[in-house]
Design an enzyme around this catalytic site. Structure first.
Site, mmCIF file in Angstrom:
data_model
loop_
_atom_site.group_PDB
_atom_site.id
_atom_site.type_symbol
_atom_site.label_atom_id
_atom_site.label_comp_id
_atom_site.label_asym_id
_atom_site.label_seq_id
_atom_site.Cartn_x
_atom_site.Cartn_y
_atom_site.Cartn_z
ATOM 1 N N TYR A 101 0.687 -1.085 0.047
ATOM 2 C CA TYR A 101 -0.060 -0.147 -0.113
ATOM 3 C C TYR A 101 0.736 1.104 0.009
ATOM 4 O O TYR A 101 1.807 1.372 0.905
ATOM 5 C CB TYR A 101 -0.836 -0.056 1.206
ATOM 6 C CG TYR A 101 -1.655 1.390 1.326
ATOM 7 C CD1 TYR A 101 -3.021 1.357 1.068
ATOM 8 C CD2 TYR A 101 -1.105 2.385 1.864
ATOM 9 C CE1 TYR A 101 -3.937 2.588 1.074
ATOM 10 C CE2 TYR A 101 -1.748 3.609 2.002
ATOM 11 C CZ TYR A 101 -2.933 3.480 1.361
ATOM 12 O OH TYR A 101 -3.865 4.672 1.567
ATOM 13 N N GLU A 189 -3.400 7.559 -4.162
ATOM 14 C CA GLU A 189 -3.261 6.217 -3.634
ATOM 15 C C GLU A 189 -3.226 5.159 -4.337
ATOM 16 O O GLU A 189 -3.669 5.031 -5.459
ATOM 17 C CB GLU A 189 -4.632 5.747 -2.632
ATOM 18 C CG GLU A 189 -4.483 4.578 -2.027
ATOM 19 C CD GLU A 189 -5.934 4.263 -1.188
ATOM 20 O OE1 GLU A 189 -5.999 4.685 0.006
ATOM 21 O OE2 GLU A 189 -6.702 3.507 -1.873
#
Ligand code: GDP
Ligand code: MN
Length: 380
Positions: A101, A189
């Site tokens: 992530y 993101e």
């Protein structure tokens, strides 16, 4: 404003962040055709602006063009968490060993851009953040200095990126940082950023949220805005440049000025009531704008009373009163109103309201007390 995955990936690609090969399809035939082009297993990804698509059935892995066509016909037109799927992103399937992530947001308290990373990315990232926050690495980047090399290296070390991937990991971080700054994002993101079987980093999913206050700098993206997730009230409000936020109470509020709207909501609460919405019509609103605001408030089935609080400065009370009167001629409603008008052309405004037989108040407190009383009477 949130961008679709395919839009985010287009931006990534322009900023040299590697993404899988693929294209958009809006029919099963197109899905088949793209799968043929990609010549191998593909992933079908519903382009809907919701989180957790994978878990909700919006991501399908298939082996052949025929299967792609068949699965596409099952997903297209269906609803995922209420949102209709109109387009699929068809991408080459990627096999990977690890899901990472990385994300960037704004830390308003620190005045920083906050970089967040974890070796345990993927669909369970929220769970990881909740239960093992030590697995989430954070670094604040001073926007005046930009992302420093040592910070990127620290992040790579902290989440244990394999040494031979550091160069490309750091390049991706830098480029995502550029995306964040260039697009005035509140969030940029990549989840997951995967380490593929042949040891490359690829962004499998992307999410970019733009700061609404900076949208005027990105007209090309605004034109492509997807309004399928917005409520009809929100769409209508934006059309008339009204700031509207739906809340859970039963007293509809129409106010000029954000601060006054907040104060109005506070006083309603203080008197024991619950506001149904925040609504700021702004300064110098026309009768037409007032009418649009009132239509939005009245379309909310929870509204049992309407409180209008206008402090006339640039906004003229008679103009507001005209807007109210016009709307009430259009929409017949039994919902009681309490109206407080003070300031510019107050007398003219009050005369218009009196002729329309509407209840007025001279202070905000009095208006709130009356509105709360009316909303309670309505209920019993
Ligand atoms: P989200 O559920 O909306 O976050 O959608 P994602 O695009 O992140 O996909 C969810 C999950 O599906 C990922 O975390 C992966 O585990 C899996 N996935 C997505 N694309 C691929 C792919 O090309 N190959 C494989 N094997 N899995 C994938
Ligand atoms: Mn994802």
């Amino acid at each position: 404003m949130r961008l679709h995955e395919y839009q985010s990936k287009e931006i990534f690609s322009n900023f040299r962040i590697p993404i899988p090969r693929g294209r958009l399809a809006s029919t099963p035939e197109e899905a088949k055709h793209i799968a043929e082009e990609l010549n191998g297993p593909v992933v079908l990804k519903a382009q809907v602006l919701i989180g957790g698509r994978g878990k909700a059935g919006g991501i399908r892995l298939v082996k052949s063009p025929n299967e792609a066509e068949e699965e596409a016909s099952k997903i297209l037109g269906k609803r995922i968490k209420e949102i209709q799927v109109r387009r699929l992103l068809i991408e080459e399937a990627v096999t990977f060993n690890q899901e990472i992530y990385i994300g960037m947001t704004i830390d308003r308290e620190m005045g920083d851009i906050l970089l967040i990373a974890s070796a345990e990315g993927g669909v369970e990232i929220e769970e990881v953040a909740r239960t093992s926050s030590e697995k989430i690495a954070r670094i604040g980047v001073n926007p005046l200095l930009g992302l420093r090399d040592y910070q990127a290296r620290n992040l790579a070390a902290e989440i244990e990126i394999p040494r031979q991937l550091w160069r490309s990991f750091i390049r991706i971080l830098r480029n995502l940082y550029k995306v964040h700054v260039n697009f005035d994002a509140t969030l940029a993101e990549i989840n997951p950023l995967v380490i593929t079987n042949n040891n490359r980093l690829i962004a499998l999913d992307g999410k970019i949220i733009l700061d609404d206050s900076a949208l005027f700098r990105h007209p090309d993206l605004v034109d492509k805005r997807d309004i399928s997730v917005e409520t009809p009230e929100e769409i209508e409000a934006r059309k008339f440049c009204l700031s509207y936020v739906k809340l859970t109470g039963n007293i509809g509020c129409l106010v000029n000025g954000a601060g006054l709207a907040m104060a109005t909501m506070d006083i309603i609460q203080h008197q024991g009531g619950q506001p149904a919405n925040f609504l700021d019509i702004g300064g110098g609103a026309s009768a037409e704008k007032v009418a649009a605001a009132l239509r939005i408030i009245l379309s909310d089935p929870q509204v049992e009373t309407v409180l209008i609080n206008i402090f006339g400065g640039i906004t003229r009370c008679d103009e507001v009163a005209n807007g109210i009167q016009q709307t009430l001629r259009e929409i017949k409603t039994d919902i009681p109103f309490v109206i407080r008008l003070v300031g510019t052309n107050e007398l003219e405004g009050r005369n218009i309201l009196a002729s329309a037989d509407l209840d007025t108040a001279s202070t905000l407190r009095e208006a709130a007390v009356k509105a709360v009383a009316k909303s309670k009477v309505e209920k019993t």
